[in-house]
Design a protein around this motif. Structure first.
Motif, mmCIF file in Angstrom:
data_model
loop_
_atom_site.group_PDB
_atom_site.id
_atom_site.type_symbol
_atom_site.label_atom_id
_atom_site.label_comp_id
_atom_site.label_asym_id
_atom_site.label_seq_id
_atom_site.Cartn_x
_atom_site.Cartn_y
_atom_site.Cartn_z
ATOM 1 N N LEU A 20 0.818 -1.207 0.000
ATOM 2 C CA LEU A 20 0.000 0.000 0.000
ATOM 3 C C LEU A 20 0.858 1.265 0.000
ATOM 4 C CD1 LEU A 20 -2.897 0.985 0.038
ATOM 5 C CD2 LEU A 20 -2.835 0.934 2.525
ATOM 6 N N ILE A 24 0.745 4.145 -2.780
ATOM 7 C CA ILE A 24 0.474 5.548 -2.467
ATOM 8 C C ILE A 24 1.566 6.433 -3.053
ATOM 9 C CG2 ILE A 24 0.358 7.226 -0.578
ATOM 10 C CD1 ILE A 24 -1.041 5.065 1.068
ATOM 11 N N PHE A 27 1.219 6.745 -6.818
ATOM 12 C CA PHE A 27 0.115 7.623 -7.222
ATOM 13 C C PHE A 27 0.466 9.091 -7.040
ATOM 14 C CE2 PHE A 27 -2.702 4.120 -7.790
ATOM 15 C CZ PHE A 27 -3.629 4.614 -8.681
ATOM 16 N N LEU A 28 1.078 9.418 -5.890
ATOM 17 C CA LEU A 28 1.436 10.815 -5.645
ATOM 18 C C LEU A 28 2.454 11.275 -6.675
ATOM 19 C CD1 LEU A 28 1.791 10.784 -1.758
ATOM 20 C CD2 LEU A 28 -0.183 11.473 -3.106
ATOM 21 N N GLU A 31 0.913 11.863 -10.128
ATOM 22 C CA GLU A 31 0.181 13.117 -10.240
ATOM 23 C C GLU A 31 1.129 14.324 -10.285
ATOM 24 O OE1 GLU A 31 -3.225 13.633 -10.393
ATOM 25 O OE2 GLU A 31 -3.679 11.485 -10.377
ATOM 26 N N THR A 209 -3.273 18.772 9.848
ATOM 27 C CA THR A 209 -3.847 19.705 8.887
ATOM 28 C C THR A 209 -4.937 20.575 9.501
ATOM 29 O OG1 THR A 209 -3.533 17.974 7.260
ATOM 30 C CG2 THR A 209 -4.843 19.859 6.587
ATOM 31 N N MET A 241 -6.908 22.503 -2.767
ATOM 32 C CA MET A 241 -7.136 21.308 -3.570
ATOM 33 C C MET A 241 -8.496 21.337 -4.287
ATOM 34 S SD MET A 241 -5.947 18.445 -4.569
ATOM 35 C CE MET A 241 -6.671 16.966 -5.284
ATOM 36 N N ARG A 249 -2.602 21.824 -9.268
ATOM 37 C CA ARG A 249 -2.873 20.533 -8.650
ATOM 38 C C ARG A 249 -1.580 19.739 -8.490
ATOM 39 N NH1 ARG A 249 -7.091 16.325 -8.358
ATOM 40 N NH2 ARG A 249 -6.058 14.389 -8.899
ATOM 41 N N TYR A 253 0.352 18.117 -5.151
ATOM 42 C CA TYR A 253 0.817 16.730 -5.010
ATOM 43 C C TYR A 253 2.307 16.683 -4.697
ATOM 44 C CZ TYR A 253 -3.470 14.249 -6.043
ATOM 45 O OH TYR A 253 -4.730 13.722 -5.950
ATOM 46 N N SER A 256 2.695 17.156 -1.159
ATOM 47 C CA SER A 256 2.347 15.965 -0.375
ATOM 48 C C SER A 256 3.491 14.947 -0.413
ATOM 49 C CB SER A 256 1.045 15.350 -0.884
ATOM 50 O OG SER A 256 1.282 14.615 -2.063
ATOM 51 N N ILE B 136 -3.880 14.292 5.253
ATOM 52 C CA ILE B 136 -4.145 15.025 4.020
ATOM 53 C C ILE B 136 -3.501 14.310 2.824
ATOM 54 C CG2 ILE B 136 -2.157 16.594 4.242
ATOM 55 C CD1 ILE B 136 -5.523 17.765 3.011
ATOM 56 N N VAL B 137 -2.370 13.628 3.083
ATOM 57 C CA VAL B 137 -1.707 12.871 2.012
ATOM 58 C C VAL B 137 -2.584 11.686 1.599
ATOM 59 C CG1 VAL B 137 0.367 11.604 1.353
ATOM 60 C CG2 VAL B 137 0.564 13.627 2.792
ATOM 61 N N PHE B 138 -3.207 11.023 2.599
ATOM 62 C CA PHE B 138 -4.174 9.968 2.267
ATOM 63 C C PHE B 138 -5.308 10.533 1.423
ATOM 64 C CE2 PHE B 138 -2.383 7.573 5.856
ATOM 65 C CZ PHE B 138 -2.354 6.309 5.304
ATOM 66 N N LEU B 140 -5.200 13.061 -0.712
ATOM 67 C CA LEU B 140 -4.765 13.262 -2.093
ATOM 68 C C LEU B 140 -4.668 11.934 -2.828
ATOM 69 C CD1 LEU B 140 -2.062 16.065 -2.055
ATOM 70 C CD2 LEU B 140 -4.504 16.202 -2.380
ATOM 71 N N PHE B 141 -4.141 10.910 -2.136
ATOM 72 C CA PHE B 141 -4.040 9.579 -2.736
ATOM 73 C C PHE B 141 -5.432 9.049 -3.077
ATOM 74 C CE2 PHE B 141 -4.520 5.068 -1.485
ATOM 75 C CZ PHE B 141 -3.961 4.493 -2.614
ATOM 76 N N ASN B 143 -8.146 10.707 -3.576
ATOM 77 C CA ASN B 143 -8.731 11.486 -4.668
ATOM 78 C C ASN B 143 -8.209 10.988 -6.018
ATOM 79 O OD1 ASN B 143 -8.492 13.958 -6.615
ATOM 80 N ND2 ASN B 143 -10.159 14.455 -5.217
ATOM 81 N N ALA B 144 -6.890 10.750 -6.103
ATOM 82 C CA ALA B 144 -6.300 10.313 -7.372
ATOM 83 C C ALA B 144 -6.765 8.909 -7.742
ATOM 84 C CB ALA B 144 -4.773 10.367 -7.284
ATOM 85 N N LEU B 145 -6.808 7.974 -6.753
ATOM 86 C CA LEU B 145 -7.150 6.583 -7.069
ATOM 87 C C LEU B 145 -8.665 6.356 -7.143
ATOM 88 C CD1 LEU B 145 -6.495 3.605 -7.546
ATOM 89 C CD2 LEU B 145 -6.282 3.303 -5.087
ATOM 90 N N GLN B 148 -10.862 9.599 -9.085
ATOM 91 C CA GLN B 148 -10.581 9.828 -10.502
ATOM 92 C C GLN B 148 -10.336 8.547 -11.278
ATOM 93 O OE1 GLN B 148 -8.106 13.233 -11.146
ATOM 94 N NE2 GLN B 148 -9.788 14.378 -10.247
ATOM 95 N N LEU B 149 -9.298 7.782 -10.894
ATOM 96 C CA LEU B 149 -8.936 6.611 -11.700
ATOM 97 C C LEU B 149 -10.060 5.584 -11.725
ATOM 98 C CD1 LEU B 149 -6.472 5.490 -13.330
ATOM 99 C CD2 LEU B 149 -6.059 4.042 -11.334
ATOM 100 N N CYS B 165 -7.597 2.490 4.183
ATOM 101 C CA CYS B 165 -6.132 2.509 4.104
ATOM 102 C C CYS B 165 -5.537 3.122 5.366
ATOM 103 C CB CYS B 165 -5.652 3.330 2.912
ATOM 104 S SG CYS B 165 -6.303 2.788 1.348
ATOM 105 N N LEU B 232 -11.984 15.419 3.000
ATOM 106 C CA LEU B 232 -12.374 16.651 2.308
ATOM 107 C C LEU B 232 -12.438 16.449 0.798
ATOM 108 C CD1 LEU B 232 -10.291 19.387 4.174
ATOM 109 C CD2 LEU B 232 -12.767 19.121 4.167
ATOM 110 N N PHE B 233 -11.470 15.687 0.254
ATOM 111 C CA PHE B 233 -11.396 15.545 -1.199
ATOM 112 C C PHE B 233 -11.725 14.141 -1.666
ATOM 113 C CE2 PHE B 233 -8.320 18.667 0.299
ATOM 114 C CZ PHE B 233 -9.070 19.782 -0.037
#
Lengths: 280, 302
Positions: A20, A24, A27-28, A31, A209, A241, A249, A253, A256, B136-138, B140-141, B143-145, B148-149, B165, B232-233
């Motif tokens: 995992l 992650i 993916f980051l 992007e 955050t 975001m 965007r 990323y 992050s 927040i990093v989770f 963004l991840f 959101n991307a996976l 979107q994907l 996760c 949030l996202f």
């Protein structure tokens, strides 16, 4: 036969979990890559400011803010946490020990929005009465230190509990007073636990955050003093975001990824400290 | 028994404190005692300030109507019924996905891998990184996976999967603790009866490890309830009553944040929602701690 099936199933599940972190990271990175190629890493530190919709990507003020928030929170929370752990182990009368443990458990379980709410409604006006505008680096440091205090206390306290009884007996036999024993025998013996607690607390502080976003005013600037508003790297992601597109965007990323790198570093330091802890 | 004296105690200074500088030693002892009491009292006062503030401001707006009414006027009036439903959906998705993975990993680590081997150490380090990763990093991840994907968009499903996760490492750790507390003699007895490892696991270890497994689920639930930034996202912050897992919806934590930051005059309702959240988390946390104590007592007795 069932045993082999079982091992395979368990192995597959564990593989999913272990991979995992790599997924992650991929993916980051994926992007961020386009933006990294187009804009280049250098401009994130050398542009004239942060206005990503106009192609200016300097994230340095936010990195400075995040580091100051983390350092400030550790400086406030660590001594308080070590003293509290020592209090609970060596000084507190037994009914107080139980109350103290409950307090720390509840503080540890409190969600970050509640810390943020309290900071916003209670703490910021108190600071504002003293130094305008109130929502500031100072407010962020105080709220964060309250949040990482239970983390550090719990790690230090478990270090104190695991410490061999013979150290204490030897100190008593030498007729050392309690303060001398704590400062010269106990604290040196648990220095690895203290370091481990501090790195864990620091990781929590730099990743926080919501609470930070609610109390620091969120103005992108390197603060001149403790009472200036700041914007942390994490808050920046959360604030922008929702409407970020394209390189904007991508820039979020990239921030992050930076956060992830710092946390991995802190966890590895922690791991190193814990696994090389001298066995008393 | 190791009799060598390996601490940093300098015997000269010990003598100085205990004989010559007696008054001096007493003074520093007193000061240090004051310092530890001072630290504890400071923490207690701040704790009471924080909890008292949530309790006093929150209790005023709290009523049964508040729990069962829809969100009206961005939350300035009405209640939080759809928020509670969304929260329950997201937490349920997170736990349903994380629980089997967490239990399987925990079983492999505690029962099949050597405890101090390189493999288990690497696995544990990867869990620690996962546990320390900023939420927040989770987000963004996720959101991307998921958004979107995989095309789930802003939905309860995306939010729940992202939280799955996030809570994994905490659930795994609790499950490992629960399994390791089961005495060795149970496993040896199973071996002596020539049971297969699968049936030892199913009939002996898992039933004995139930307190730890429940603690893991509760811990995951607590983490999921407290989370805001990762959602949030991914789940978004729509206030309507969700009709399916593909709808967007907000949890109590997001509701508190939104009311406090983005809705002028929302403080009262923010506090009422925060009070519900805090009470839920305190109940969960106390149950987890009591289960933990119980597990420790059982493993000591055996």
């Amino acid at each position: 036969m069932t045993d082999r099936l079982l091992t395979w199933t368990l192995g597959a599940a564990t593989l999913v979990v272990v991979s995992l972190i790599a997924v992650i990271a991929v993916f980051l990175l994926n992007e961020s890559l386009d933006t990294l190629n187009r804009v280049g890493l250098g401009r994130f530190f050398s542009d004239s400011g942060w206005s990503p919709t106009m192609g200016r990507f300097n994230i340095l003020p936010m990195i400075v803010a995040s580091v100051l928030l983390m350092a400030g929170a550790v400086i406030v929370a660590a001594p308080l946490a070590v003293l509290t752990a020592v209090f609970l182990r060596f000084y507190a009368p037994s009914p107080v020990v139980d109350t103290g443990r409950r307090i720390i458990e509840v503080l540890a379980a409190m969600p970050s929005v509640v810390y943020g709410l309290w900071g916003l409604v209670v703490l910021v006006p108190v600071i504002a009465a003293w130094q305008q505008p109130g929502a500031s680096l100072m407010a962020g440091i105080l709220v964060l230190s309250l949040m990482i205090f239970p983390t550090i206390t719990i790690v230090v306290h478990s270090g104190l509990t695991a410490m061999p009884q013979r150290y204490i007996e030897a100190s008593l036999a030498l007729a050392l007073n309690r303060a001398y024993m704590v400062r010269r025998v106990v604290l040196p013996a648990i220095r690895a636990s203290i370091a481990a607690g501090v790195t864990l607390g620091a990781a929590r502080a730099i990743g926080e955050t919501m609470a930070v976003m609610m109390v620091t005013g969120n103005i992108v600037a390197v603060p001149g003093d403790l009472f200036d508003p700041v914007r942390a790297l994490t808050s920046n992601i959360a604030l922008e975001m929702a409407y970020a597109l394209g390189d904007h965007r991508g820039a979020l990323y990239i921030s992050s990824l930076l956060l992830l790198a710092v946390v991995i570093l802190l966890v590895l330091i922690n791991e190193f400290i814990v696994s090389n802890k001298c066995e008393y | 028994m190791n009799l060598s004296f390996r601490t940093n105690v300098n015997t000269d200074s010990v003598r100085a404190t205990s004989l010559i500088g007696l008054r001096n030693g007493q003074l520093s002892d007193l000061l240090f005692t004051a310092a530890v009491w001072g630290a504890f009292l400071t923490v207690t006062v701040v704790f009471l300030w924080l909890v008292g503030d949530v309790l006093i401001r929150g209790v005023g707006a709290l009523s049964w109507d508040f729990v069962v009414s829809p969100v009206i006027d961005s939350g300035r009036s009405g209640g939080i019924a759809p928020v509670l439903v969304s929260t329950a959906c997201i937490v349920a998705v997170a736990l349903a996905v994380a629980f089997p993975l967490a239990l399987a990993s925990a079983i492999l680590i505690s029962e099949f891998l050597p405890r101090t081997g390189t493999v288990s150490r690497l696995v544990i380090v990867s869990f620690d990184v996962l546990a320390g990763m900023p939420s927040i990093v989770f987000g963004l991840f996720g959101n991307a996976l998921f958004n979107q994907l995989l095309g789930f968009g802003y939905s309860l499903l995306s939010g729940g999967l992202t939280l799955a996760c996030m809570v994994l490492p905490f659930m795994i750790k609790a499950n490992i603790d629960g399994l390791r507390a089961v005495p060795r003699s149970y496993r040896e007895a199973g071996d002596a009866l020539a049971m297969s490892r699968a049936s030892i696991l199913w009939h002996v270890l898992l039933p004995a490890a139930i307190p730890g497994i429940i603690a893991g689920v509760l811990l995951g639930m607590g983490r999921a309830l407290a989370e805001t930034a990762a959602l949030l996202f991914t789940s978004g912050y729509v206030t309507r009553m969700p009709e399916s897992l593909m709808d967007s919806g907000r949890t109590i934590s997001i509701h508190v944040y939104d009311l406090a930051m983005n809705v002028a005059g929302g403080d009262q309702m923010a506090y009422a929602s925060a009070l519900i959240l805090v009470v839920l988390l305190i109940i969960i946390n106390f149950t987890v701690v009591r289960l933990g104590d119980w597990i420790q007592r059982c493993s000591l007795r055996a």
